[in-house]
Motif scaffolding. Structure first.
Motif, PDB file in Angstrom:
ATOM      1  N   LYS A   1      58.170   1.353  76.098  1.00  0.00           N
ATOM      2  CA  LYS A   1      58.972   0.228  75.753  1.00  0.00           C
ATOM      3  C   LYS A   1      59.467  -0.477  76.934  1.00  0.00           C
ATOM      4  O   LYS A   1      59.839   0.234  77.899  1.00  0.00           O
ATOM      5  N   LYS A   2      59.623  -1.784  77.023  1.00  0.00           N
ATOM      6  CA  LYS A   2      59.898  -2.142  78.211  1.00  0.00           C
ATOM      7  C   LYS A   2      61.744  -2.383  78.223  1.00  0.00           C
ATOM      8  O   LYS A   2      62.115  -2.163  77.418  1.00  0.00           O
ATOM      9  N   ASP A   3      62.097  -2.009  79.254  1.00  0.00           N
ATOM     10  CA  ASP A   3      63.573  -1.748  79.655  1.00  0.00           C
ATOM     11  C   ASP A   3      64.062  -2.711  80.996  1.00  0.00           C
ATOM     12  O   ASP A   3      64.007  -1.913  82.089  1.00  0.00           O
TER      13      ASP A   3
END
Length: 236
Positions: free
Chosen positions: A146-148
């Motif tokens: 997941k992109k953070d």
């Protein structure tokens, strides 16, 4: 999606996950290893398992134990009669290479390691496999990122009780430039479950019970739309 999995399962653990029969070897037998009352082993054929390398980080291009049905020629079981299909565990390479691929083409196992279940009836690479080339893939879990901000955070998805996940998959057989027969597979995906939408919009088709596993592997009147739904169990 689903481009990395964990699979350190033994053939007997894979067999149990698929619902295939196993037996316990007597302690001290030539097959049994270690102490205790002996090892549990599959009672179905296991093919090319020497190619399998258990790993916590398996990617397309690696071999995994796959459950499927293979024809047993008449008389091979000592009972005569007609040909019949029997369950087998066969090591296959992750990343589908269609049978119509040219012998001199370099296989790209990252190109078809997943297949969208909603469109497999429409694509030639998959449509012809639905009737006779369905298979099962067992793993301990899969990874999703997941992109953070500028980073990607990895998450590991698995059952709370650590039992294997069983995925619906399709396999095909091709021949390479050396004349070697290669069996490859692709994992079916579906829309994300309610509990995983925050992470990704897709997930593997998880066959969560004995009925769905048996239906995917054996049913001649398979209804894709009923089997290839998101797994909504709270134990994932």
């Amino acid at each position: 999606m689903c481009g990395r999995v964990r699979c350190t399962l033994s053939p007997s653990q894979a067999a149990r996950a698929f619902g295939f029969p196993t037996r316990t070897c007597a302690a001290g037998s030539t097959i049994a290893r270690g102490g205790g009352g002996g090892d549990v082993i599959p009672t179905v054929p296991t093919l090319q398992m020497d190619r399998y390398r258990p790993s916590y980080n398996v990617s397309p291009g690696a071999y995994l134990p796959v459950g499927t049905m293979r024809p047993l020629p008449a008389g091979c079981d000592g009972g005569g009669g007609v040909d019949r299909e029997v369950p087998v565990i066969q090591c296959m390479k992750w990343g589908l290479v269609p049978s119509f691929t040219g012998k001199n083409e370099k296989p790209d196992h990252f190109r078809i390691f997943n297949a969208r279940s909603e469109s497999i009836k429409e694509k030639a690479s998959f449509r012809r496999l639905i009737s006779y080339n369905r298979c099962l893939v067992a793993v301990e879990g899969f990874y999703e990122w997941k992109k953070d901000g500028s980073k990607k955070v990895p998450y590991y998805i698995h059952f709370q009780d650590q039992k294997p996940l069983v995925f619906a998959a399709l396999f095909d057989t091709s021949t390479n430039s050396e004349g070697e027969t290669i069996n490859t597979f692709t994992i079916l995906t579906t829309r994300a479950s309610t509990s995983l939408k925050w992470l990704h919009d897709r997930m593997p088709v998880i066959l969560g019970d004995e009925y769905s596993i048996n239906t995917w592997l054996n049913s001649a009147s398979l209804k894709l739309e009923e089997i290839t739904v998101p797994y909504e169990g709270a134990d994932l």
